[in-house]
Design a protein around this motif. Sequence first.
Motif, short mmCIF file in Angstrom:
data_model
loop_
_atom_site.label_atom_id
_atom_site.label_comp_id
_atom_site.label_asym_id
_atom_site.label_seq_id
_atom_site.Cartn_x
_atom_site.Cartn_y
_atom_site.Cartn_z
N SER B 21 0.86 -1.01 0.77
CA SER B 21 0.39 -0.37 0.36
C SER B 21 0.88 1.29 -0.15
O SER B 21 2.34 1.19 0.69
N ALA B 23 0.19 5.07 0.86
CA ALA B 23 -0.28 6.38 1.50
C ALA B 23 0.18 7.77 1.10
O ALA B 23 0.88 8.14 1.06
N SER B 25 -0.70 11.93 0.46
CA SER B 25 -1.02 13.21 1.34
C SER B 25 -0.14 14.61 0.18
O SER B 25 0.86 14.09 0.16
N ASP B 73 -7.21 3.94 -4.72
CA ASP B 73 -8.54 4.30 -4.54
C ASP B 73 -8.41 5.91 -3.87
O ASP B 73 -8.06 5.90 -3.09
N ALA B 75 -10.64 7.56 -3.28
CA ALA B 75 -11.59 8.78 -2.17
C ALA B 75 -10.86 8.10 -0.81
O ALA B 75 -11.06 8.86 0.25
N LYS B 76 -9.90 6.77 -0.76
CA LYS B 76 -8.83 6.97 0.09
C LYS B 76 -7.65 7.47 0.21
O LYS B 76 -6.60 7.00 1.12
N ASN B 77 -7.32 7.91 -0.79
CA ASN B 77 -5.99 8.85 -1.71
C ASN B 77 -4.66 7.37 -1.31
O ASN B 77 -3.29 8.31 -0.43
N SER B 78 -4.90 6.45 -2.01
CA SER B 78 -3.87 5.41 -1.87
C SER B 78 -3.56 4.39 -2.97
O SER B 78 -4.99 4.79 -3.95
#
Lengths: 107, 123
Positions: B21, B23, B25, B73, B75-78
Amino acid sequence: DIQMTQSPSSLSASVGDRVTITCRASQGIRNDLGWYQQKPGKAPKRLIYAASSLQSGVPSRFSGSGSGSEFTLTISSLQPEDFATYYCLQHNSYPLTFGGGTKVEIK
Amino acid sequence: EVQVVESGGGLVQPGGSLRLSCAASGFTFSDYWMSWVRQAPGKGLEWVAIIKQDGSEKYYVDSVKGRFTISRDNAKNSLFLQMNSLRAEDTAVYYCARGPTGPPLRFTPFDYWGQGTLVTVSS
């Protein structure tokens, strides 16, 4: 696949030296090339994009040139923090391919 | 501040699976292509896969086609990398890297990189 041949694979230089690294593509790639610096244990950092455009925040002693199949990265006056491995990347066609790297060491 | 942070690496047996994964930001994730790049121990960089903003285009290096799947994804910034049928030669640090907003074959990718996650394939 486009092969990217970097030379030399390593070099020794002194602080203040002018250093030139070459990348040759197995076919023409216009100016679809970037240069990246990687220090041991760290993620790569982009220095140059579109063959000759300097990434924001990168010192002006770094410059890139070339188009077609031959490209160069020049460091005009080598500084202690520049000792690292440098990679070129072609993004003209898939698969994207990196050169084999040039390790710049202290003389 | 732009940040991408990888997770999910570890030790896996040959033939096993792992899901990485990333993440993101500090930027509008859905505006950018995203990619995975790997580096085997003591070796150079190798591009692995890239995915378009909406997931409609995906490209892979030949050596992972049919075994790895890149996905995202928004929506989850992933960003994800599902790795199946792992081999010893897949052992590497896997980096998540930001692509461009436009087509990667026109605009130089990888202006931001994570610190990487180590995948070791061994029995």
